[in-house]
Design a protein around this motif. Structure first.
Motif, mmCIF file in Angstrom:
data_model
loop_
_atom_site.group_PDB
_atom_site.id
_atom_site.type_symbol
_atom_site.label_atom_id
_atom_site.label_comp_id
_atom_site.label_asym_id
_atom_site.label_seq_id
_atom_site.Cartn_x
_atom_site.Cartn_y
_atom_site.Cartn_z
ATOM 1 N N ALA B 80 3.380 -4.176 27.669
ATOM 2 C CA ALA B 80 2.079 -4.354 27.026
ATOM 3 C C ALA B 80 2.220 -4.394 25.518
ATOM 4 O O ALA B 80 1.610 -5.236 24.839
ATOM 5 N N GLU B 81 3.095 -3.521 24.993
ATOM 6 C CA GLU B 81 3.292 -3.442 23.547
ATOM 7 C C GLU B 81 3.868 -4.738 22.991
ATOM 8 O O GLU B 81 3.454 -5.232 21.945
ATOM 9 N N VAL B 82 4.819 -5.322 23.744
ATOM 10 C CA VAL B 82 5.428 -6.567 23.277
ATOM 11 C C VAL B 82 4.407 -7.693 23.264
ATOM 12 O O VAL B 82 4.366 -8.498 22.327
ATOM 13 N N ALA B 83 3.536 -7.744 24.286
ATOM 14 C CA ALA B 83 2.541 -8.823 24.331
ATOM 15 C C ALA B 83 1.627 -8.744 23.113
ATOM 16 O O ALA B 83 1.427 -9.743 22.408
ATOM 17 N N VAL B 84 1.100 -7.541 22.820
ATOM 18 C CA VAL B 84 0.186 -7.409 21.685
ATOM 19 C C VAL B 84 0.924 -7.605 20.365
ATOM 20 O O VAL B 84 0.440 -8.284 19.453
ATOM 21 N N GLY B 85 2.120 -7.017 20.253
ATOM 22 C CA GLY B 85 2.876 -7.118 19.006
ATOM 23 C C GLY B 85 3.228 -8.545 18.665
ATOM 24 O O GLY B 85 3.098 -8.979 17.514
ATOM 25 N N LEU B 86 3.676 -9.312 19.662
ATOM 26 C CA LEU B 86 4.028 -10.703 19.385
ATOM 27 C C LEU B 86 2.785 -11.512 19.039
ATOM 28 O O LEU B 86 2.847 -12.410 18.197
ATOM 29 N N ALA B 87 1.637 -11.187 19.654
ATOM 30 C CA ALA B 87 0.400 -11.887 19.281
ATOM 31 C C ALA B 87 0.061 -11.610 17.822
ATOM 32 O O ALA B 87 -0.343 -12.516 17.087
ATOM 33 N N ILE B 88 0.279 -10.355 17.394
ATOM 34 C CA ILE B 88 0.011 -10.020 15.988
ATOM 35 C C ILE B 88 0.960 -10.782 15.070
ATOM 36 O O ILE B 88 0.553 -11.321 14.033
ATOM 37 N N ILE B 89 2.248 -10.876 15.467
ATOM 38 C CA ILE B 89 3.207 -11.585 14.612
ATOM 39 C C ILE B 89 2.841 -13.065 14.515
ATOM 40 O O ILE B 89 2.903 -13.672 13.441
ATOM 41 N N VAL B 90 2.417 -13.657 15.652
ATOM 42 C CA VAL B 90 2.013 -15.063 15.626
ATOM 43 C C VAL B 90 0.823 -15.255 14.690
ATOM 44 O O VAL B 90 0.772 -16.209 13.903
ATOM 45 N N MET B 91 -0.126 -14.289 14.731
ATOM 46 C CA MET B 91 -1.301 -14.412 13.876
ATOM 47 C C MET B 91 -0.907 -14.287 12.408
ATOM 48 O O MET B 91 -1.411 -15.031 11.551
ATOM 49 N N ILE B 92 0.017 -13.362 12.108
ATOM 50 C CA ILE B 92 0.470 -13.210 10.721
ATOM 51 C C ILE B 92 1.129 -14.494 10.241
ATOM 52 O O ILE B 92 0.860 -14.985 9.137
ATOM 53 N N TYR B 93 1.966 -15.081 11.112
ATOM 54 C CA TYR B 93 2.654 -16.309 10.712
ATOM 55 C C TYR B 93 1.652 -17.418 10.456
ATOM 56 O O TYR B 93 1.807 -18.221 9.541
ATOM 57 N N ARG B 94 0.593 -17.456 11.277
ATOM 58 C CA ARG B 94 -0.397 -18.508 11.122
ATOM 59 C C ARG B 94 -1.149 -18.354 9.802
ATOM 60 O O ARG B 94 -1.530 -19.324 9.171
ATOM 61 N N ASN B 95 -1.331 -17.117 9.361
ATOM 62 C CA ASN B 95 -2.107 -16.902 8.150
ATOM 63 C C ASN B 95 -1.281 -17.010 6.880
ATOM 64 O O ASN B 95 -1.763 -17.544 5.895
ATOM 65 N N ILE B 96 -0.058 -16.489 6.864
ATOM 66 C CA ILE B 96 0.686 -16.509 5.607
ATOM 67 C C ILE B 96 1.957 -17.329 5.689
ATOM 68 O O ILE B 96 2.738 -17.333 4.757
ATOM 69 N N GLN B 97 2.191 -18.034 6.800
ATOM 70 C CA GLN B 97 3.336 -18.950 6.943
ATOM 71 C C GLN B 97 4.674 -18.260 6.728
ATOM 72 O O GLN B 97 5.599 -18.849 6.171
ATOM 73 N N SER B 98 4.776 -16.996 7.117
ATOM 74 C CA SER B 98 6.042 -16.292 6.938
ATOM 75 C C SER B 98 6.046 -15.081 7.855
ATOM 76 O O SER B 98 4.986 -14.550 8.170
ATOM 77 N N ILE B 99 7.244 -14.672 8.310
ATOM 78 C CA ILE B 99 7.295 -13.445 9.088
ATOM 79 C C ILE B 99 8.145 -12.411 8.369
ATOM 80 O O ILE B 99 8.727 -11.526 8.972
ATOM 81 N N ASP B 100 8.201 -12.563 7.038
ATOM 82 C CA ASP B 100 8.935 -11.605 6.222
ATOM 83 C C ASP B 100 8.062 -10.369 6.032
ATOM 84 O O ASP B 100 6.955 -10.460 5.511
ATOM 85 N N ILE B 101 8.552 -9.193 6.482
ATOM 86 C CA ILE B 101 7.701 -8.014 6.363
ATOM 87 C C ILE B 101 7.570 -7.556 4.914
ATOM 88 O O ILE B 101 6.690 -6.777 4.595
ATOM 89 N N GLY B 102 8.425 -8.060 4.019
ATOM 90 C CA GLY B 102 8.280 -7.707 2.613
ATOM 91 C C GLY B 102 7.080 -8.370 1.962
ATOM 92 O O GLY B 102 6.619 -7.939 0.909
ATOM 93 N N VAL B 103 6.575 -9.446 2.596
ATOM 94 C CA VAL B 103 5.425 -10.150 2.009
ATOM 95 C C VAL B 103 4.121 -9.467 2.376
ATOM 96 O O VAL B 103 3.092 -9.682 1.742
ATOM 97 N N LEU B 104 4.183 -8.605 3.393
ATOM 98 C CA LEU B 104 2.950 -8.013 3.917
ATOM 99 C C LEU B 104 2.487 -6.833 3.069
ATOM 100 O O LEU B 104 2.384 -5.717 3.541
ATOM 101 N N ASN B 105 2.238 -7.089 1.779
ATOM 102 C CA ASN B 105 1.747 -5.995 0.933
ATOM 103 C C ASN B 105 0.440 -6.379 0.276
ATOM 104 O O ASN B 105 0.117 -5.920 -0.796
ATOM 105 N N LYS B 106 -0.313 -7.241 0.960
ATOM 106 C CA LYS B 106 -1.574 -7.741 0.387
ATOM 107 C C LYS B 106 -2.596 -6.621 0.207
ATOM 108 O O LYS B 106 -3.465 -6.699 -0.656
ATOM 109 N N LEU B 107 -2.518 -5.580 1.010
ATOM 110 C CA LEU B 107 -3.500 -4.504 0.916
ATOM 111 C C LEU B 107 -3.355 -3.730 -0.396
ATOM 112 O O LEU B 107 -4.256 -3.027 -0.808
ATOM 113 N N LYS B 108 -2.179 -3.883 -1.038
ATOM 114 C CA LYS B 108 -1.929 -3.099 -2.238
ATOM 115 C C LYS B 108 -2.836 -3.542 -3.377
ATOM 116 O O LYS B 108 -3.289 -2.734 -4.173
ATOM 117 N N ASN B 109 -3.115 -4.860 -3.463
ATOM 118 C CA ASN B 109 -3.936 -5.362 -4.574
ATOM 119 C C ASN B 109 -5.406 -5.421 -4.159
ATOM 120 O O ASN B 109 -5.838 -6.339 -3.563
#
Lengths: 171, 109
Positions: B80-109
Motif C-alpha cells: 500500500a505504501e509503495v502505491a501511494v508513494g509512487l503516486a506522490i512521486i509521479v505527481m511531484i514530477y508532473r509539477n516540477i519536472q524533476s525527482i531530485d529531492i534537493g529541489v523540494l524546498n519550496k515550502l521554505k520561501n
C-alpha cells in the motif's frame, strides 16, 4: 557442499546486490538489482523453512512492487533530468552515520547472548501454509480484515493523486 | 517430533542478526546519500526487507508462527505504501519536472 557455506554465499550475494542498488547510477539497474536482492531474501526464507513467506515475497515484492517501480521509472524522461549526486561531504557524513549504526548494532548483539533455540518443542511445520492459515484466520482475523480497508484506502489515494487535473499537462 | 533443519542447527541466530543489521545499514546509507527520489524509496524497501528477514528468522528458530504473520502484514502495508508513494512521486514530477529531492524546498520561501 555444506549448508553453512551455502548460507554464507547467499548472504554475501544479498549484501552485494543490496550495495549495488544504492551504488548504481542508472535507476533501471537499481531496480533489477533490487529484484535480485528480493530473490536472495526469498532463498533465505526457504532455508528457514518458511515456504509461505517465500511465495508471498516473490509474488508481492518481486512481482507487484518492482513492476510498479519499473513502470514509474519508464514514465520519466530520466535522460534529461538526472539529479546531480550529493556533495562528497554529504556522502561521507551519510557513510559515517550508517557505519556507526552498524557498529553499534553489532556491539549490542555481541554483548547479549541470545537464548538457545528450543530443542524438543521445535516444530518444523511452523512456516507451512496450513499452520500459518490457522493462525491468520484465528488469532489475527481482525487485522487481516483491516488490511483490506487499508488497501482500499491506498487504492483510492493513489488514483486521486495520479489523476490529471483540468489544465495540468500530462508529463 | 520432527527433526530440526540443518540450517537451524549449524547457523547461530546471531548470524541472521548481523545480516539484517548490515542490510538495514545499507538502506540507511542509500537514504542519506542519494538524491533520486525513486532510489531513496528503494532503499526504504531494503530496510523493510531487512526487518522482515529478522522477524522470519526469529519465528523459525523459536517455532512461533506470529512472527511470520507479522511479516505478512508488513508486506501488505509495504505494498500500500509503495502505491501511494509512487503516486506522490509521479505527481511531484508532473509539477516540477524533476525527482531530485534537493529541489523540494519550496515550502521554505
Amino acid at each position: 557442499m555444506e549448508i553453512s557455506n551455502i548460507w554464507y554465499f547467499l548472504s554475501a550475494l544479498t549484501l552485494l546486490s543490496a550495495l549495488m542498488v544504492i551504488m548504481s547510477k542508472n535507476p533501471i539497474h537499481s531496480v533489477l538489482y533490487l529484484v535480485f536482492t528480493f530473490f536472495c531474501i526469498s532463498a533465505h526464507y526457504v532455508l528457514l523453512n518458511a515456504q509461505f513467506l517465500m511465495a508471498v515475497n516473490i509474488i508481492v515484492y518481486a512481482g507487484a512492487i518492482m513492476v510498479l517501480f519499473l513502470f514509474v521509472i519508464m514514465m520519466f524522461d530520466l535522460k534529461k533530468n538526472i539529479p546531480e549526486s550529493k556533495s562528497s561531504l554529504t556522502k561521507l557524513a551519510g557513510s559515517v552515520v550508517a557505519g556507526t549504526l552498524l557498529v553499534i548494532l553489532i556491539a549490542i548483539v555481541r554483548k547479549n547472548n541470545i537464548p538457545a533455540p528450543l530443542g524438543d518443542k521445535f516444530n518444523s511445520q511452523t512456516g507451512m501454509v496450513e499452520n500459518l492459515g490457522q493462525v491468520l484466520y484465528g488469532e489475527f482475523l481482525l487485522p487481516f480484515e483491516l488490511v483490506s480497508i487499508l488497501f482500499f484506502v491506498a487504492m483510492v489515494g493513489a488514483v486521486l493523486l495520479g489523476k490529471r487535473e483540468a489544465g495540468e499537462r500530462n508529463f | 517430533m520432527q527433526s530440526i533443519p540443518e540450517i537451524i542447527r549449524t547457523i547461530p541466530l546471531t548470524n541472521y542478526i548481523m545480516l539484517s543489521s548490515a542490510l538495514f545499514c545499507i538502506g540507511i546509507l542509500g537514504v542519506l546519500t542519494r538524491r533520486n527520489a525513486i532510489i531513496v524509496f528503494m532503499a526504504i524497501e531494503l530496510m523493510l526487507n531487512a526487518v522482515n528477514l529478522l522477524l522470519a528468522a526469529f519465528s523459525s528458530y523459536y517455532s512461533d508462527p506470529s512472527g511470520q504473520i507479522f511479516v505478512f502484514f508488513i508486506m501488505a502495508v509495504a505494498a500500500a505504501e509503495v502505491a501511494v508513494g509512487l503516486a506522490i512521486i509521479v505527481m511531484i514530477y508532473r509539477n516540477i519536472q524533476s525527482i531530485d529531492i534537493g529541489v523540494l524546498n519550496k515550502l521554505k520561501n
